[in-house]
Design a protein around this motif. Sequence first.
Motif, PDB file in Angstrom:
ATOM      1  N   ILE A  10       0.856  -1.191   0.000  1.00  0.00           N
ATOM      2  CA  ILE A  10       0.000   0.000   0.000  1.00  0.00           C
ATOM      3  C   ILE A  10       0.889   1.237   0.000  1.00  0.00           C
ATOM      4  N   SER A  11       0.795   2.020  -1.064  1.00  0.00           N
ATOM      5  CA  SER A  11       1.699   3.158  -1.234  1.00  0.00           C
ATOM      6  C   SER A  11       1.098   4.489  -0.817  1.00  0.00           C
ATOM      7  N   GLY A  12      -0.227   4.585  -0.849  1.00  0.00           N
ATOM      8  CA  GLY A  12      -0.878   5.875  -0.638  1.00  0.00           C
ATOM      9  C   GLY A  12      -1.490   6.405  -1.916  1.00  0.00           C
ATOM     10  N   GLY A  13      -1.306   5.691  -3.034  1.00  0.00           N
ATOM     11  CA  GLY A  13      -1.900   6.073  -4.306  1.00  0.00           C
ATOM     12  C   GLY A  13      -3.218   5.353  -4.536  1.00  0.00           C
ATOM     13  N   LYS A  30      -5.811  12.086  -6.137  1.00  0.00           N
ATOM     14  CA  LYS A  30      -4.435  12.458  -5.824  1.00  0.00           C
ATOM     15  C   LYS A  30      -3.572  12.384  -7.086  1.00  0.00           C
ATOM     16  N   VAL A  31      -2.613  13.303  -7.221  1.00  0.00           N
ATOM     17  CA  VAL A  31      -1.703  13.282  -8.379  1.00  0.00           C
ATOM     18  C   VAL A  31      -0.864  12.006  -8.314  1.00  0.00           C
ATOM     19  N   PRO A  32      -0.933  11.152  -9.339  1.00  0.00           N
ATOM     20  CA  PRO A  32      -0.198   9.880  -9.306  1.00  0.00           C
ATOM     21  C   PRO A  32       1.316  10.083  -9.419  1.00  0.00           C
ATOM     22  N   THR A  33       2.057   9.338  -8.593  1.00  0.00           N
ATOM     23  CA  THR A  33       3.511   9.371  -8.645  1.00  0.00           C
ATOM     24  C   THR A  33       4.063   8.010  -8.250  1.00  0.00           C
ATOM     25  N   LYS A  60       7.683  12.926  -7.995  1.00  0.00           N
ATOM     26  CA  LYS A  60       7.581  13.356  -9.384  1.00  0.00           C
ATOM     27  C   LYS A  60       6.312  12.781 -10.009  1.00  0.00           C
ATOM     28  N   PRO A  61       5.420  13.620 -10.545  1.00  0.00           N
ATOM     29  CA  PRO A  61       4.177  13.113 -11.124  1.00  0.00           C
ATOM     30  C   PRO A  61       4.434  12.193 -12.311  1.00  0.00           C
ATOM     31  N   ASP A  62       3.630  11.137 -12.416  1.00  0.00           N
ATOM     32  CA  ASP A  62       3.735  10.225 -13.556  1.00  0.00           C
ATOM     33  C   ASP A  62       3.644  10.983 -14.871  1.00  0.00           C
ATOM     34  N   GLU A  63       2.748  11.944 -14.924  1.00  0.00           N
ATOM     35  CA  GLU A  63       2.503  12.654 -16.175  1.00  0.00           C
ATOM     36  C   GLU A  63       3.726  13.432 -16.639  1.00  0.00           C
ATOM     37  N   ASP A  64       4.577  13.865 -15.702  1.00  0.00           N
ATOM     38  CA  ASP A  64       5.818  14.539 -16.090  1.00  0.00           C
ATOM     39  C   ASP A  64       6.747  13.553 -16.784  1.00  0.00           C
TER      40      ASP A  64
END
Length: 271
Positions: A47-50, A211-214, A224-228
């Motif tokens: 469990i990561s928090g994502g 939440k912004v995925p990372t 660092k966001p996945d989308e970056d």
Amino acid sequence: MTAEQTSIIATLGVRQEFDAAVEADARTAFLVNYMLRSGARALVLGISGGVDSLTAGLLAQRAVEHLRREGHPAEFIAVRLPYGEQADEHDAQLSLETIKPDRIVTIDIKPAADAMMSAVQVEAADLVNGPRHHFHLGNIKARQRMIAQYALAGAAGGLVIGTDHAAEALMGFYTKFGDGAADILPLSGLNKRRVRAVAKHLGAPESLVFKVPTADLESDVPQKPDEDAYGVTYNEIDDFLEGKEISAASAERILAAYRATGHKRELPIAP
């Protein structure tokens, strides 16, 4: 929609129709049925928090509770696998509070990951140091996490759950034999917005759903966001997987990532 896009959608199992309630029930049943067929007594998941691990964890807890009601031994072991102190530990704890797993195990992977990197550097520092040092260390972290989960699953007579879904599979955004290694993938065939929809249906708080995925693997660029890393947005990836039209530049970037990461989606090559 191009022939290649159509083929990718079919290969990754993305269905045209989607209903969050139907998917939640079907994927819970999938876990239940596979545990019965395999004789597994536990499910293990980091469990990561994502939102991905949160959603898979909610499905896992539902599955083992169903099995216990039917008289079968089953438990869900949720594993915290921080590398030292995790920046979004609050989100990981909120995920655990939401899932309410049968058991929580915390394993700090920092000593093992750092020791492995140090051992590699003894005779191969020229390969792993330099501008991509933190990238290589990030892959070691991902693989150490899976070592820990398989140690628990082996001891508990269980299965390791993976959180791979269609959006990550499309982009090849996972570590080979790290978070890409698992026994069972309850989110397979869902794109990111559909994972979020299932999580919301299962009662997850919106702060975690959106939440912004990372991946949070590279120590020099924490969170660092996945989308970056992608160079495209999840909305564009999800639209692509739903057969919708996106910009030519984004489509080409997605296709380039898919073609370059094909080896991750295949079994090891043999003669």
